[in-house]
Design an enzyme around this catalytic site. Structure first.
Site, PDB file in Angstrom:
ATOM      1  N   ASP A  10      52.686  96.518  97.898  1.00  0.00           N
ATOM      2  CA  ASP A  10      53.317  97.804  98.165  1.00  0.00           C
ATOM      3  C   ASP A  10      52.823  98.274  99.532  1.00  0.00           C
ATOM      4  O   ASP A  10      51.797  97.795 100.035  1.00  0.00           O
ATOM      5  CB  ASP A  10      52.920  98.795  97.063  1.00  0.00           C
ATOM      6  CG  ASP A  10      53.285 100.220  97.416  1.00  0.00           C
ATOM      7  OD1 ASP A  10      54.479 100.492  97.636  1.00  0.00           O
ATOM      8  OD2 ASP A  10      52.368 101.064  97.485  1.00  0.00           O
ATOM      9  N   ASP A  12      53.128 102.132 101.246  1.00  0.00           N
ATOM     10  CA  ASP A  12      52.497 103.449 101.345  1.00  0.00           C
ATOM     11  C   ASP A  12      51.570 103.696 100.159  1.00  0.00           C
ATOM     12  O   ASP A  12      51.994 103.662  99.010  1.00  0.00           O
ATOM     13  CB  ASP A  12      53.561 104.549 101.421  1.00  0.00           C
ATOM     14  CG  ASP A  12      53.059 105.790 102.145  1.00  0.00           C
ATOM     15  OD1 ASP A  12      51.853 105.870 102.427  1.00  0.00           O
ATOM     16  OD2 ASP A  12      53.871 106.681 102.427  1.00  0.00           O
TER      17      ASP A  12
END
Length: 255
Positions: A10, A12
């Site tokens: 992932d 952010d």
């Protein structure tokens, strides 16, 4: 801790927070590159193209090729191509979505679309929402890049793509097909593009309800890091646990 061929990160909250890189993750990614492991990035952000996202990562000291970045826009375009072929699409969204759709051969139209695709659009208007609702009510397929109802900014939480898609759903009574995490199409598209097997993949993320659930649903191992949305102390609230839970990726292999 086993070795993995494909590390799926992932962005952010895992690789960076806003425009600030997370040092432990940056170091870990560099070590993976040195070992020859595959590094990929999986993001619900539909606004940026993979090329723009790669530039952002490069500015943080992380080397990434556009083909190593799976955005919800790219996965959306792949989903439409796989299930409908190249079709006329009414789009709400920004550069990343438009580029992904047209690169896949879909045509962006204003009238008589076969599908309505909704991504984050920070220039949203009532007219766009009305046109999308009318097309969905007339029978167009309804696809949303992700279900994030809000996302954080320096001023606080603001409406996300799920809020826009939810408004159209309320107006039409038709639920969208969601592409982004916690749904699995992004991981499926990544595996298809790079010939990856599930047993050699691992999903790394900070948000249990999106990143970790996506990995669990897809059937791959997962790593939760305590660097973003879901705190490690909150993991006990969930029934199915990540394969590994670490404060930061500096803890990988420490035990």
């Amino acid at each position: 801790m086993k070795e993995y061929r494909a590390w799926c990160f992932d962005l952010d909250g895992t690789v960076y927070r806003g425009d600030v890189p997370i040092p432990e993750t940056v170091r870990f990614i560099r070590s993976l590159r040195e070992k020859g492991a595959g590094v990929f990035f999986v993001t619900n952000n539909s606004a940026l193209t993979p090329e723009r996202q790669a530039e952002k990562l490069m500015g943080m000291g992380i080397t990434a090729a556009p083909e190593e970045i799976m955005t919800s826009s790219v996965a959306t375009a792949d989903h439409l191509l796989k299930n409908h072929g190249t079709i006329p699409v009414y789009m709400i969204g920004e550069e990343g979505l438009r580029s992904a759709l047209t690169s896949a051969g879909h045509r962006i139209v204003r009238e008589a679309p076969d599908a309505v695709v909704v991504g984050i659009d920070r220039e949203i208007t009532y007219g766009k929402l009305a046109d999308a609702s009318l097309a969905v009510s007339a029978g167009s397929a309804f696809v949303a890049t992700n279900s994030d109802k809000a996302y954080p900014t320096e001023r606080g939480l603001v409406p996300g793509n799920g809020a826009f898609a939810g408004l159209i759903e309320l107006a039409t009574g038709v639920s969208p097909f969601y592409i982004g995490k916690p749904s699995v199409p992004m991981l499926e598209a990544l595996a298809d593009r790079h010939g990856l097997e599930k047993e050699e993949m691992i999903m790394v993320g900070d948000n249990y309800e999106t990143d970790i659930v996506a990995g669990i649903r897809y059937g791959i191992d997962t790593v939760h890091v305590d660097t973003g949305v879901t705190r490690t102390s909150a993991l006990s609230n969930y029934g199915e646990q990540p394969t590994y839970a670490l404060k930061t990726l500096d803890g990988w292999g420490a035990n």
